[in-house]
Design an enzyme around this catalytic site. Sequence first.
Site, PDB file in Angstrom:
ATOM      1  N   GLY A 146      24.066  53.778  25.918  1.00  7.51           N
ATOM      2  CA  GLY A 146      25.088  53.513  26.933  1.00  7.51           C
ATOM      3  C   GLY A 146      26.422  54.062  26.489  1.00  7.51           C
ATOM      4  O   GLY A 146      26.508  54.796  25.509  1.00  7.51           O
ATOM      5  N   ASN A 147      27.465  53.704  27.220  1.00  5.41           N
ATOM      6  CA  ASN A 147      28.804  54.134  26.797  1.00  5.41           C
ATOM      7  C   ASN A 147      29.821  53.069  27.175  1.00  5.41           C
ATOM      8  O   ASN A 147      29.484  52.045  27.768  1.00  5.41           O
ATOM      9  CB  ASN A 147      29.156  55.500  27.400  1.00  5.41           C
ATOM     10  N   ARG A 148      31.083  53.317  26.835  1.00  6.76           N
ATOM     11  CA  ARG A 148      32.099  52.261  26.902  1.00  6.76           C
ATOM     12  C   ARG A 148      32.796  52.132  28.255  1.00  6.76           C
ATOM     13  O   ARG A 148      33.768  51.388  28.379  1.00  6.76           O
ATOM     14  CB  ARG A 148      33.160  52.530  25.827  1.00  6.76           C
ATOM     15  N   SER A 149      32.359  52.860  29.252  1.00  4.26           N
ATOM     16  CA  SER A 149      33.072  52.801  30.536  1.00  4.26           C
ATOM     17  C   SER A 149      33.000  51.388  31.128  1.00  4.26           C
ATOM     18  O   SER A 149      31.924  50.808  31.252  1.00  4.26           O
ATOM     19  CB  SER A 149      32.448  53.800  31.514  1.00  4.26           C
ATOM     20  N   ALA A 184      30.891  57.290  34.161  1.00  6.74           N
ATOM     21  CA  ALA A 184      30.575  58.035  32.944  1.00  6.74           C
ATOM     22  C   ALA A 184      29.052  58.103  32.837  1.00  6.74           C
ATOM     23  O   ALA A 184      28.431  57.241  32.216  1.00  6.74           O
ATOM     24  CB  ALA A 184      31.169  57.336  31.734  1.00  6.74           C
TER      25      ALA A 184
END
Length: 428
Positions: free
Chosen positions: A227-230, A294
């Site tokens: 995943g990512n931090r968005s 994102a």
Amino acid sequence: MSERAADETDGTTEAGHPEGVRPRVVLGVGGGIAAYKACELLRRLTESGHDVTVVPTEAALAFVGAPTWAALSGKPVATDVWTGVHEVPHVRIGQQADLVVVAPATADLLARAAHGLADDLLTNTLLTARCPVVLAPAMHTEMWENAATVANVETLRSRGVLVVEPAEGRLTGADTGKGRLPEPAELFEVCTEVLARGADAADLLGRRVVVSAGGTREYLDPVRFLGNRSSGLQGYALARAAAARGAEVTLVAANVGLPDPAGVTVVRVESTADLREAVLAATADADAVVMAAAPADFRPASFTDAKIKKADDGSAPAIELVQNPDILREISGGDSGERARKDSVIVGFAAETGDATGSVLDLARAKLARKGCDLLVVNDVSGGAVFGSPDNEAVILGADGAAVEVPHGSKSALAHRIWDEVARRFTN
Ligand code: CTP
């Protein structure tokens, strides 16, 4: 803006209104069960410094009584034009308002407003208001979808009234469907956005827009993902701002835990593949698409149905990745330059850090050309500053050479600057 608010412009408060001036809001309440939710909206409005006059219909008082409205607003409450006639309330209340918001607006009230009837204090107020008017309908799905209501809503919108799409969910009885009043906290956001914009509030009326938000998850097995931090905050601010400006908004949200903005159709997705499908489906007839999400650039080459177990020898599995499709480039026309709609305006975001090959803006200009979109909103994320923050600052680059610097401020303020640039580029 009423004359009073326009005259007193020395400094502004945090809420954006002139210091010492409490914006005058008329809260109309129709006769529906959702009238109880209007109490919380009233509370939020008064606690944030608004001067609120509540104008219920007679039927609304069958659901929530006059003492409640009077106590929460600190003002007497009337439903008819015969109370305090010497103050000419049937014109004064509407004339002096900075915003009229009706929540809930029943099918009957929409009909009376659309036809210009003036048979009680609220409909008189709607006829005399020169300020922005927000109607938040709530009713059973059948009534909302009835041809008469559909025509009334269309008439009201064509006159510049902001009619907030009802939410889907549980209705009065055991049934569910479209027709719920959006949550009071989100209606409050609509009110503050509209008040801040004043007379130009509904400049995106009749436009269909798509916004993507959040970060995608690419699953390795049923429990693990990349995943990512968005956080989704900027995308949600964009959706909220567009809805408050009258646009029909589809928000494709990837793994965001925020409440649904009022009047916005939210499509929830997880992976980049889901996001692509939802964005492409919504984009076909959209005037504008803003890709604030994102999407993960890579996904695991394979998905394992069973949870991946630890090996006894202490080794870790190698994860092979494959590239995901570039959605922004695809909707912008890719190599062919062909779009679903030639006249749509497409906006991308670029979170850049700058490197040995170029500065943040050099890299962003190259990205704008590579993606083929019309606008690219560039964040300098060195240090990870914007993730999860309520604030943002950016440069909006245009394929036409424009570069608009948006100073540090709220994500809502940036959202409005983006929509300003989008609106400027509409050609039809
Ligand atoms: N984007 C997209 N599809 C992807 C990846 C990104 O549509 N698979 C969109 C994002 O929503 C954003 C824009 O492209 O609007 C730029 O995202 P970014 O991650 O900066 O672009 P990349 O093409 O991944 O560039 P980089 O190689 O710099 O990561």
